[in-house]
Design a protein around this motif. Structure first.
Motif, PDB file in Angstrom:
ATOM      1  N   SER A 107       0.840  -1.197   0.000  1.00 63.54           N
ATOM      2  CA  SER A 107       0.000   0.000   0.000  1.00 63.54           C
ATOM      3  C   SER A 107       0.874   1.245   0.000  1.00 63.54           C
ATOM      4  O   SER A 107       1.898   1.290   0.685  1.00 63.54           O
ATOM      5  N   PRO A 108       0.493   2.277  -0.759  1.00 65.99           N
ATOM      6  CA  PRO A 108       1.234   3.536  -0.716  1.00 65.99           C
ATOM      7  C   PRO A 108       1.259   4.098   0.703  1.00 65.99           C
ATOM      8  O   PRO A 108       0.368   3.831   1.509  1.00 65.99           O
ATOM      9  N   ARG A 359       2.598   1.202 -11.328  1.00 65.30           N
ATOM     10  CA  ARG A 359       2.430   0.460 -10.085  1.00 65.30           C
ATOM     11  C   ARG A 359       2.717  -1.025 -10.277  1.00 65.30           C
ATOM     12  O   ARG A 359       3.154  -1.701  -9.348  1.00 65.30           O
ATOM     13  N   GLN A 379       0.067  -4.147  -5.683  1.00 67.46           N
ATOM     14  CA  GLN A 379       0.436  -2.738  -5.654  1.00 67.46           C
ATOM     15  C   GLN A 379      -0.577  -1.873  -6.397  1.00 67.46           C
ATOM     16  O   GLN A 379      -0.857  -0.744  -5.993  1.00 67.46           O
ATOM     17  N   THR A 383      -3.670   0.873  -4.135  1.00 64.38           N
ATOM     18  CA  THR A 383      -3.897   2.317  -4.274  1.00 64.38           C
ATOM     19  C   THR A 383      -5.287   2.720  -3.798  1.00 64.38           C
ATOM     20  O   THR A 383      -5.516   3.894  -3.491  1.00 64.38           O
ATOM     21  N   TYR A 385      -7.943   2.569  -5.710  1.00 60.85           N
ATOM     22  CA  TYR A 385      -8.701   3.070  -6.851  1.00 60.85           C
ATOM     23  C   TYR A 385      -9.603   1.999  -7.480  1.00 60.85           C
ATOM     24  O   TYR A 385     -10.392   2.318  -8.361  1.00 60.85           O
ATOM     25  N   GLY A 442      -3.320   9.015  -7.827  1.00 62.46           N
ATOM     26  CA  GLY A 442      -2.612   9.127  -6.568  1.00 62.46           C
ATOM     27  C   GLY A 442      -3.013  10.323  -5.741  1.00 62.46           C
ATOM     28  O   GLY A 442      -2.511  10.501  -4.633  1.00 62.46           O
ATOM     29  N   ASP A 464       0.187  11.480  -4.654  1.00 63.29           N
ATOM     30  CA  ASP A 464       1.208  10.434  -4.651  1.00 63.29           C
ATOM     31  C   ASP A 464       1.706  10.240  -6.077  1.00 63.29           C
ATOM     32  O   ASP A 464       1.018   9.669  -6.918  1.00 63.29           O
ATOM     33  N   ASP A 512       7.144   3.056  -1.617  1.00 63.49           N
ATOM     34  CA  ASP A 512       5.925   3.027  -0.806  1.00 63.49           C
ATOM     35  C   ASP A 512       6.203   2.960   0.688  1.00 63.49           C
ATOM     36  O   ASP A 512       5.286   2.761   1.486  1.00 63.49           O
TER      37      ASP A 512
END
Length: 743
Positions: A107-108, A359, A379, A383, A385, A442, A464, A512
């Motif tokens: 995870s970021p 990513r 990854q 995010t 999303y 991001g 991000d 990250d």
């Protein structure tokens, strides 16, 4: 010669007829169908039964299954033998597969900051709040199915599998049974096992599909329609429970679904030629831990061996001589490697596909292992999303593979709710709204409202852009309280003030885990009330500061709570000035803060957690609210200038500078229950002195030593913790209790 011709023709016809008869006789063995019922984790017992059938040479010509029976039946139909199924099931982490979570490392860092703060999240659409149709999207389930369905990607005819296959789902729009015979194999299996209320329904043409157990959990009739002459049925469906046996939500669900399809279930049992029901009623449908999985496979095999005479009699009645399975598909392994000749993204309409590639971290023309593909998928999913991210490896015809990344974009706005209670600040409620930017990958705008004894509001924007320069800003407002204590740790007054802050920064993210940033801000401290025998409002003035700052954050913890490995580092340097850096001194105050926490896994029972905290201030006339406050649990840090110290009350001591060493030993006494021994020492500091009258605010004898003992329970609603601590500052024993996620 002519007279022999009729005889020759008669002989030829006789031989031909005999050969046809032999061939016809050879092909007259009945077609055998295998039917597997649903029943959650109990379905692993079906593997043990299949192993015995396979070892005794009983061929399978058709397979039909529902729910977990669709998973096991689908894998067997694809070519995995019983040994491969056994290996796949035992080596898989089913507790993780049955969640949507991915490893925290994927995870970021901005997502990590929001990690485990909320009890629930509700999507917001243009029509208002949109309550989810299932708790889980099935992210890890689909990733698992992508692995086992390798070589059977895309839309296929299930009759083209090594063994023709069908699975059953329920259409929630009509309440009817839907038999899936073609299309995406992994989505068909996912639809058949979508437990109502747990997994989101699967959109399939004009249908909305859920678990088939509600309409036909033992699809013998489906297998007959495929062409099976005889049926072997393995039944693990829950029996109807009595009142005193219903003890969980899952047992209620079992009873309801059993009643819903009771008539067809009873009819299908009577239509079996060989009916096998392993003795697993004492197991629960959600027994997905490793020990239960091993036990269920073993019980299925043991029971099948106990009825082996019946199985062999069935075999003999069909005139079977024993057939060996002609296809044995290899179970996927994380180190399997594939040449990726191309990458395609399907479903990312609002988010740039270029960002998905970034990513994913896999380049066309490279070789990637299955583990690297998993990491890339995680990854992208991490995010936030996408509702789900899955993959397919499609052969390109030249020895390589096209990596197909399939995504389903999530809502852009969410309402999140969290709650917390602790004995220091009482109850608190967190309301958060987060909006994800589509045009700028991001980016996220997040607003927090915390309602508690000391309420606060914050509005944050972060972009991000990975290791490229991103931008961030934050507005923060809080009603703060700085308490005073006497030498014995008794409350001796307080300072109330309003803290308002606005910051803008530029930052860069590395892998990250690390966040580096520099920025500019403005802080305002407005004193509203002073209750103290030593001070008045006039003694503690308001101050506004312009500031320049730099920071570094590093977070590699494996879990947000009760981590067993990784680092947590925060370093901040600030220079502050009351006159926007235009006065003769240029800088009124400088502050440096550093905290370092390391999680060291010793064994499954013990984790050692050494940590280090430092705060240094330099400048004249240091306001009390910018002093270093010592004491309290790290879960209720109220001020940026506060350092935790076991054995002291929350913010019990004030110093100018402080250096603290601490070590915790956390013992996992049994599942989700921990006892932690804590010890810390502050080796130096500097008492605060008012320059006007040399009044000492806080007198500390060094070294300051504290220790404590804490019991923790990792509950479904967040950590529940009770601790007691003492220090050499006073004889007071301090107790602290908290429940819920930190915010």
């Amino acid at each position: 010669m002519m007279r022999f011709l009729p005889c020759f023709l008669l002989l030829l016809l006789f031989v031909s007829g005999s050969l046809d008869g032999i061939a016809q006789k050879k092909n007259t063995r009945p077609k055998i169908g295998l039917v597997l019922s649903g029943g959650g984790a109990k379905g692993f017992a079906e593997i043990g039964v299949i192993k015995v059938l396979e070892e005794n040479g009983i061929p399978i010509d058709y397979i039909a299954g529902t729910s977990v029976g669709a998973i096991i039946g689908g894998a067997y139909a694809m070519g995995y033998n019983s040994a491969a199924l056994d290996s796949i099931v035992r080596s898989s982490d089913w507790l993780s597969i049955m969640k949507d979570d991915v490893a925290r490392e994927h995870s970021p860092i901005f997502v990590k900051e929001e990690d485990s703060r909320y009890y629930f999240s509700i999507p917001i659409s243009k029509d208002g709040l949109q309550f989810p149709t299932g708790i889980l999207q099935g992210q890890n389930v689909l990733k698992f199915f992508s692995d086992i369905c390798l070589d059977y990607e895309g839309n296929i005819d299930f009759d083209d599998l090594p063994i023709p296959y069908r699975c059953v789902a329920s259409d929630i729009l009509t309440g009817e049974e839907v038999v899936l015979s073609n299309g995406s194999l992994k989505r068909a299996i996912r639809a058949s096992m979508a437990i109502p209320g747990v997994f989101k329904p699967v959109k399939w043409d004009d249908h909305m599909l859920l678990d088939g157990l509600m309409v036909n959990n033992f699809p013998v009739d489906v297998c007959r329609d495929m062409g099976a002459d005889v049926i072997i049925g393995i039944d693990i469906q829950a029996r109807l429970l009595k009142e005193n046996e219903i003890k969980s939500v899952y047992s209620i669900l079992d009873n309801v679904t059993t009643w819903m399809a009771k008539d067809i279930y009873t009819k299908n049992i009577s239509d079996c030629d060989l009916y096998i029901r392993p003795p697993i009623d004492e197991f629960d449908a959600m027994d997905f831990n490793k020990e239960m999985v091993d036990s269920l496979i073993h019980i299925g095999e043991k029971y099948a061996l106990s009825i082996l005479p019946q199985i062999l009699s069935f075999k003999d009645s069909l005139g079977l001589n024993g057939e060996k399975r002609l296809f044995n598909k290899k179970a996927p392994a994380n180190n399997d490697r594939f040449f990726i000749s191309g990458i395609e993204v399907d479903g990312s309409e609002k988010v740039s596909k270029r960002e998905v590639f970034g990513r994913l971290q896999i380049d066309p023309g490279s070789v990637a292992s299955l583990d690297e593909i998993h990491k890339g998928v995680d990854q992208v999913y991490g995010t936030g999303y996408y509702e789900y991210v899955t993959y397919e490896l499609v052969k390109d015809g030249y020895g390589g593979y096209i990596l197909m990344i399939k995504v389903n974009e999530s809502n852009t706005a969410w309402l999140n709710v969290g709650a917390h209670y602790n004995s220091e600040n009482n109850a608190g409620l967190l309301l958060n709204s987060t909006i994800f930017g589509r045009s700028t990958f991001g980016s996220r705008l997040s607003a927090d409202v915390i309602l508690s004894h000391r309420s606060s509001f914050s509005l944050k924007y972060n972009m991000d852009r990975g290791h490229h320069i991103g931008l961030g800003s934050r507005f923060y407002f809080k009603d703060e309280r700085l308490p005073f204590f006497d030498t014995y740790g008794r409350s001796n007054g307080e300072v109330d003030y309003l803290f308002t802050s606005f910051n803008i920064d530029a930052h860069s993210i590395i892998y990250d885990r690390m966040l580096l940033g520099v920025g500019f801000g403005y802080d305002m401290y407005n004193v509203t009330n002073v209750v103290s025998p030593n001070f008045t409002t006039e003694d503690i003035s308001d101050n506004n500061y312009a500031k320049l700052f730099a920071y570094v954050k590093y977070d590699s913890k494996d879990k947000a709570y009760f981590a067993n490995s990784g680092w947590e580092v925060l370093g901040v340097g600030e220079v502050l000035d009351r006159d926007w850096f235009f006065n003769s001194k240029l800088v009124d105050l400088s502050i440096f803060e550093l905290s370092v926490v390391k999680y060291i896994y010793i064994n499954k029972y013990l984790t050692m957690i050494p940590s280090f905290y430092m705060r240094i201030t330099d400048g004249d006339d240091l306001p009390l609210y910018l002093a270093t406050a010592i004491g309290g649990d790290h879960s209720v840090m109220q001020m940026p200038a506060q350092l935790p110290f076991e054995g002291l009350r929350n913010m019990q001591l004030l110093t100018q500078n402080a250096t603290i060493f601490r070590t915790d030993f956390r013992f996992n006494v049994f599942k989700n229950n921990y006892i932690t021994a804590m010890a810390n020492v502050m080796i130096d500091g500097e008492s605060l002195i008012d320059s006007s009258d040399n009044l000492v605010y806080t007198q500390i004898n060094y070294p300051l030593i504290g220790m404590g003992l804490k019991y923790s329970y990792d509950s479904p609603i967040g950590p529940a913790e009770l601790s007691i601590g003492v220090s050499n500052h006073s004889d007071r024993v301090n107790a602290f209790f908290s429940l819920g996620y930190w915010f």
